[in-house]
Design a protein around this motif. Structure first.
Motif, short mmCIF file in Angstrom:
data_model
loop_
_atom_site.label_atom_id
_atom_site.label_comp_id
_atom_site.label_asym_id
_atom_site.label_seq_id
_atom_site.Cartn_x
_atom_site.Cartn_y
_atom_site.Cartn_z
N UNK A 1 0.88 -0.97 0.15
CA UNK A 1 -0.10 -0.17 -0.04
C UNK A 1 0.79 1.23 -0.14
N UNK A 2 1.06 2.09 -1.01
CA UNK A 2 2.00 3.02 -1.20
C UNK A 2 3.34 2.40 -1.30
N UNK A 3 4.25 2.87 -0.35
CA UNK A 3 5.42 2.21 -0.24
C UNK A 3 5.58 1.17 0.62
N UNK A 4 4.60 0.99 1.50
CA UNK A 4 4.35 0.19 2.83
C UNK A 4 4.24 -1.38 2.39
N UNK A 5 4.97 -2.29 2.74
CA UNK A 5 4.83 -3.66 2.51
C UNK A 5 3.94 -4.33 3.59
N UNK A 6 2.45 -4.60 3.07
CA UNK A 6 1.52 -4.96 4.15
C UNK A 6 1.26 -6.43 4.23
N UNK A 7 2.16 -7.24 3.40
CA UNK A 7 1.97 -8.71 3.13
C UNK A 7 1.70 -9.46 4.87
N UNK A 8 2.68 -8.84 5.61
CA UNK A 8 2.47 -9.76 6.76
C UNK A 8 1.46 -9.20 7.61
N UNK A 9 0.86 -7.94 7.39
CA UNK A 9 0.14 -7.39 8.41
C UNK A 9 -1.42 -8.03 8.55
N UNK A 10 -1.85 -8.28 9.89
CA UNK A 10 -3.35 -8.62 10.08
C UNK A 10 -4.11 -7.76 9.50
N UNK A 11 -5.25 -8.20 8.96
CA UNK A 11 -6.38 -7.40 8.34
C UNK A 11 -6.74 -5.99 9.13
N UNK A 12 -6.78 -6.09 10.40
CA UNK A 12 -7.16 -4.91 11.08
C UNK A 12 -6.11 -3.80 11.16
N UNK A 13 -4.63 -4.13 10.64
CA UNK A 13 -3.76 -3.07 10.67
C UNK A 13 -3.50 -2.67 9.42
N UNK A 14 -4.39 -3.16 8.43
CA UNK A 14 -4.12 -2.65 6.92
C UNK A 14 -5.02 -1.49 6.63
N UNK A 15 -5.93 -1.40 7.46
CA UNK A 15 -6.57 -0.08 6.96
C UNK A 15 -7.36 -0.21 5.94
N UNK A 16 -8.11 -1.46 5.92
CA UNK A 16 -9.10 -1.58 4.49
C UNK A 16 -10.53 -1.41 4.94
N UNK A 17 -11.40 -0.99 4.23
CA UNK A 17 -13.13 -1.19 4.51
C UNK A 17 -13.28 -2.22 3.65
N UNK A 18 -14.35 -3.14 4.21
CA UNK A 18 -14.51 -4.37 3.51
C UNK A 18 -16.28 -4.34 3.21
N UNK A 19 -16.81 -4.72 1.95
CA UNK A 19 -18.01 -4.68 2.06
C UNK A 19 -18.32 -5.97 1.13
N UNK A 20 -19.26 -7.02 1.82
CA UNK A 20 -19.34 -8.51 1.19
C UNK A 20 -20.93 -8.46 0.48
N UNK A 21 -21.04 -9.33 -0.24
CA UNK A 21 -22.28 -9.46 -0.98
C UNK A 21 -23.53 -9.59 0.20
#
Ligand code: ATP
Length: 361
Positions: free
Chosen positions: A68-88
């Motif tokens: 995300x930008x220059x930050x490698x988030x591969x090892x970060x848990x979901x709550x630390x990634x700063x994503x908003x999720x909407x499912x079906x």
């Protein structure tokens, strides 16, 4: 926030002898520019949800990196990634009011991000206003329409101001009219917030209509990425050509001979400089022009009235599907009782694909 996928791969091990491993996402390399809305598109099982789950952190990749930008988030848990999720199935909490549902993600913030009650309600009010449900704050989810519930889910995903918004088939539970309306609203909300958004759908029309860029996938492999119109106008292979557009593109067995595209015995178009041999000839429905002197003769079946246009349904022995569907302005006279119909073809609506590899030639 720019999102970069580097060699991203997810392999699910098979269970038992007959169940082979599935590579749901196979070496994805692409960059999603900041502030854009990306439509992730492909048939059922092609790996769309898995891609989204990798970006959100709900799944761990077998290989590759996510930035995300220059930050490698591969090892970060979901709550630390700063994503908003909407499912079906928007999964609102049924016992909570609309406002409580929207506030919920903020209540879990800890440390320096912790908010006062007042600040939380302020943020919830702003998110609700954005999706135009601020008059429904005291209702419970069961007292809302499907479209309103979906907006609550979007408000809840937006309330923390995510770095990236991920939407997995968010409109599929809505009826056709509401779906159309909500997708336009999604576009508006995305523009207003400027949040980089990834939108998963199997509906090509939906993806084409609201996306800045579309990513077409098949069997875990990225086929093409580009602006919707560019991908439609310049498909890289037969799969992409067939996946985009309604009615579907018409595909014929043909060949290139003497600098001409041949379908059966007829030379339907010039093809100077193309390599001789068998090809798939794919013609968009809007690529046919009725012309009594046209080079391409088809057998007339029927005419379907669509209003502004008509759909001429015809057949040809070299056609791979059942019927040829051509879309023609209703003002052009066409005799539906004639046995045959002749067409001239618009060259920019005709694509040639290799018979074996199905790549564009
Ligand atoms: P749909 O449009 O049907 O939701 P999709 O494009 O989102 O499909 P995915 O759900 O990403 O597809 O699945 C891609 C492939 O990975 C499928 O073959 C699926 O069976 C497989 N798959 C997904 N999740 C798992 C899992 N947890 N374990 C094993 N295989 C999985």
């Amino acid at each position: 926030m720019k999102v970069v996928l580097e060699n991203l791969t997810k392999r699910f091990p098979g269970r038992g002898k007959k169940d082979a491993d599935v590579i749901a996402v196979n070496r994805f390399n692409f960059e999603i520019p900041d502030g854009q809305l990306i439509g992730l598109l492909g048939p059922s099982g092609c790996g769309k949800s898995t891609t989204l789950n990798l970006i959100s952190g709900l799944e761990t990749p077998t290989e590759g990196r996510i930035l995300f930008g220059d930050q490698d988030v591969t090892a970060l848990p979901p709550e630390e990634r700063g994503v908003g999720l909407v499912f079906q199935n928007y999964a609102l909490y049924p016992h909570m009011t609309v406002e409580e549902n929207i506030v919920f993600p903020l209540e879990n913030l800890r440390g320096e991000k912790r908010m006062s009650k007042e600040a939380m309600h302020q943020k919830a009010a702003e998110a609700a206003k954005l999706v135009q449900i601020d008059h429904l704050m005291e209702r419970k989810p069961r007292e809302l329409s499907g479209g309103q519930q979906q907006r609550v889910a979007i408000a809840r995903a937006l309330v923390k101001i995510p770095r990236v918004l991920l939407l997995d088939e968010p409109l599929s539970n809505l009826d056709a009219r509401l779906r159309l309306q909500t997708r336009e609203e999604l576009r508006r909300i995305q523009r207003e917030t400027g949040v980089t958004t990834i939108f998963v759908t199997h509906d090509q029309e939906e993806a084409m209509s609201i996306s800045d860029l579309i990513v077409v996938m098949k069997d875990g492999i990225l086929q093409q990425i580009g602006k919707p119109q560019e991908v439609y106008d310049e498909p890289v292979n037969l799969f992409v050509a067939q996946f985009l557009g309604t009615p579907q593109i018409n595909v014929f067995e043909g060949e290139i001979r003497g600098g001409k595209v041949m379908i059966g015995k007829e030379a339907v178009l010039d093809a100077p400089g193309k390599r001789e041999g068998e090809v798939w000839v794919a013609i968009r429905p809007e690529g046919f022009m009725p012309d009594p002197d046209g080079p391409f003769t088809c057998r007339m079946d029927r005419i379907e009235v669509m209003g502004r246009d008509v759909s001429v349904v015809s057949t040809h022995e070299k056609m791979t599907g059942r019927n040829i569907r051509s879309i023609i302005s209703a003002e052009i006279p066409v005799d539906s009782r004639a046995e045959t119909i002749r067409f001239r073809l618009r060259p920019n609506k005709v694509f040639l694909f290799d018979r074996e590899s199905e790549a564009r030639v």
